[in-house]
Design a protein around this motif. Structure first.
Motif, PDB file in Angstrom:
ATOM      1  N   UNK A  14       0.730  -1.362  -0.077  1.00 44.98           N
ATOM      2  CA  UNK A  14       0.184   0.158   0.185  1.00 44.98           C
ATOM      3  C   UNK A  14       0.786   1.071  -0.142  1.00 44.98           C
ATOM      4  N   UNK A  15       0.469   2.522  -1.296  1.00 40.27           N
ATOM      5  CA  UNK A  15       0.998   3.658  -1.095  1.00 40.27           C
ATOM      6  C   UNK A  15       0.582   4.687  -0.620  1.00 40.27           C
ATOM      7  N   UNK A  24       2.450   6.312   3.650  1.00 43.49           N
ATOM      8  CA  UNK A  24       2.551   4.969   3.514  1.00 43.49           C
ATOM      9  C   UNK A  24       3.702   4.271   2.636  1.00 43.49           C
ATOM     10  N   UNK A  25       4.837   3.648   2.829  1.00 36.93           N
ATOM     11  CA  UNK A  25       5.467   2.788   0.960  1.00 36.93           C
ATOM     12  C   UNK A  25       5.427   1.433   1.840  1.00 36.93           C
ATOM     13  N   UNK A  26       4.659   0.780   1.088  1.00 35.40           N
ATOM     14  CA  UNK A  26       4.466  -0.176   0.296  1.00 35.40           C
ATOM     15  C   UNK A  26       4.141  -1.035   1.684  1.00 35.40           C
ATOM     16  N   UNK A  27       3.553  -0.546   2.379  1.00 32.41           N
ATOM     17  CA  UNK A  27       2.684  -1.267   3.938  1.00 32.41           C
ATOM     18  C   UNK A  27       2.268  -2.759   3.523  1.00 32.41           C
ATOM     19  N   UNK A  28       2.036  -3.386   4.503  1.00 38.60           N
ATOM     20  CA  UNK A  28       2.190  -4.790   4.661  1.00 38.60           C
ATOM     21  C   UNK A  28       0.827  -5.121   5.366  1.00 38.60           C
ATOM     22  N   UNK A  58     -10.461   6.611   0.975  1.00 40.63           N
ATOM     23  CA  UNK A  58      -9.202   7.202   0.939  1.00 40.63           C
ATOM     24  C   UNK A  58      -8.783   6.214  -0.254  1.00 40.63           C
ATOM     25  N   UNK A  59      -9.022   7.293  -1.200  1.00 37.08           N
ATOM     26  CA  UNK A  59      -8.062   6.215  -2.934  1.00 37.08           C
ATOM     27  C   UNK A  59      -6.385   6.076  -2.694  1.00 37.08           C
ATOM     28  N   UNK A  60      -5.781   5.484  -3.032  1.00 37.49           N
ATOM     29  CA  UNK A  60      -4.807   4.340  -2.640  1.00 37.49           C
ATOM     30  C   UNK A  60      -3.361   5.084  -3.928  1.00 37.49           C
ATOM     31  N   UNK A  61      -2.432   5.373  -3.537  1.00 33.56           N
ATOM     32  CA  UNK A  61      -1.475   5.790  -4.879  1.00 33.56           C
ATOM     33  C   UNK A  61      -1.158   4.822  -5.681  1.00 33.56           C
ATOM     34  N   UNK A 218       2.433  -1.775  15.178  1.00 31.83           N
ATOM     35  CA  UNK A 218       2.697  -0.445  15.344  1.00 31.83           C
ATOM     36  C   UNK A 218       2.957   0.168  13.665  1.00 31.83           C
ATOM     37  N   UNK A 219       3.061   1.079  13.499  1.00 29.26           N
ATOM     38  CA  UNK A 219       2.757   2.214  12.200  1.00 29.26           C
ATOM     39  C   UNK A 219       3.984   2.554  12.754  1.00 29.26           C
ATOM     40  N   UNK A 220       4.852   3.175  11.267  1.00 29.26           N
ATOM     41  CA  UNK A 220       6.640   4.445  11.776  1.00 29.26           C
ATOM     42  C   UNK A 220       7.521   3.926  10.147  1.00 29.26           C
ATOM     43  N   UNK A 221       7.744   4.404  10.650  1.00 27.72           N
ATOM     44  CA  UNK A 221       9.106   4.719   8.949  1.00 27.72           C
ATOM     45  C   UNK A 221       7.843   4.129   7.671  1.00 27.72           C
ATOM     46  N   UNK A 222       6.890   4.288   7.456  1.00 26.25           N
ATOM     47  CA  UNK A 222       5.844   4.671   6.930  1.00 26.25           C
ATOM     48  C   UNK A 222       5.585   3.071   6.506  1.00 26.25           C
TER      49      UNK A 222
END
Length: 262
Positions: A14-15, A24-28, A58-61, A218-222
């Motif tokens: 997910x971006x 978010x940068x390539x979140x799983x 919200x529309x993901x990139x 835990x969400x951190x570092x995108x």
């Protein structure tokens, strides 16, 4: 033989970005059926953005999201309409329509998806209001006439109107005093067990994490930096996670959980 758990929310790659700001940068992330998953992170890590992206606000990139087997990014409109009847959302502060009574708020999703006679609508509404611990006379009150805790319960009644399989919470105990927050946590836990709900809960409340969450992401570092039971995260040596779960604001929750034998 290891039991395979059903994944009801699957997020891959997910971006999310707003202009040049990548949230978010390539979140799983996987969420399993019947669990209570807490989602934590610092300010600006996109906790609410993640929730809103999963439910389609919200529309993901880029990336892929499956909710109850439905592709939330590329799915057909008919499939998206169908899956919206299978989850409920409690937004921050309840997000009730101020010009509608509690009963009318609860009936909004029922009227959106079904054509039901008014007497049946009233019967369902009364049951949902009772289910969340509100008195019967709350049905005729407007949001401005309710306390903060009652507004959240009214919002929860609306979220449960369609008998969902998954319920999303965005900071459900924010603004509540410790006693009210603990009571709301217990309500969520009781409903989750009684109804077999899957709960996705964005929160900053460490007491809630200890009290009702099976796992915490835990969400951190995108991205999702770590996910697991609270006991495992307490042993995690990553600096941010360590500070979050062992810092001054965490100590009271940790001591309370230990005293209660959680």
């Amino acid at each position: 033989m290891t039991e395979q758990r059903e994944v009801v929310i699957r997020v891959r790659g997910l971006v999310n970005r707003f202009d040049r700001n990548i949230v978010h940068d390539h979140l799983d992330l996987d969420v399993f059926r019947g669990e209570v998953l807490g989602v934590v992170g610092g300010s600006g890590t996109g906790k609410s953005v993640l929730l809103n992206t999963i439910i389609g606000l919200n529309r993901a990139a880029a990336g892929n999201i499956e909710l109850l087997g439905t592709d939330m990014i590329h799915g057909e409109p008919s499939a998206l309409t169908a899956v919206r009847q299978r989850f409920g959302v409690l937004f921050q502060s309840g997000a009730l329509f101020s010009s509608l009574t509690v009963a009318q708020n609860v009936q909004v999703p029922l009227k959106e998806f079904y054509r039901l006679p008014q007497d049946l609508l009233d019967e369902i509404t009364a049951a949902k209001i009772h289910m969340v611990g509100l008195p019967p006379d709350a049905a005729t009150k407007y949001p401005a006439e309710l306390s903060g805790g009652m507004r959240k319960r009214a919002g929860l009644a609306r979220a449960l109107a369609l008998d969902p399989e998954v319920v999303f919470f965005d900071e459900p105990t924010a603004g509540l005093d410790p006693i009210g927050a603990a009571a709301f946590d217990q309500l969520v836990l009781d409903l989750q067990r009684a109804l077999g709900l899957t709960v996705f809960m964005v929160t900053h409340d460490l007491d809630s994490l200890h009290a009702i969450c099976d796992r915490v992401a835990v969400l951190a570092e995108k991205k999702v930096l770590a996910v697991g039971p609270i006991e495992a995260l307490l042993r995690n040596e990553h600096p941010w996670i360590k500070e979050y779960f062992h810092g001054p604001r965490a100590r009271a929750a940790t001591v309370t959980a230990a005293l209660e034998g959680r």
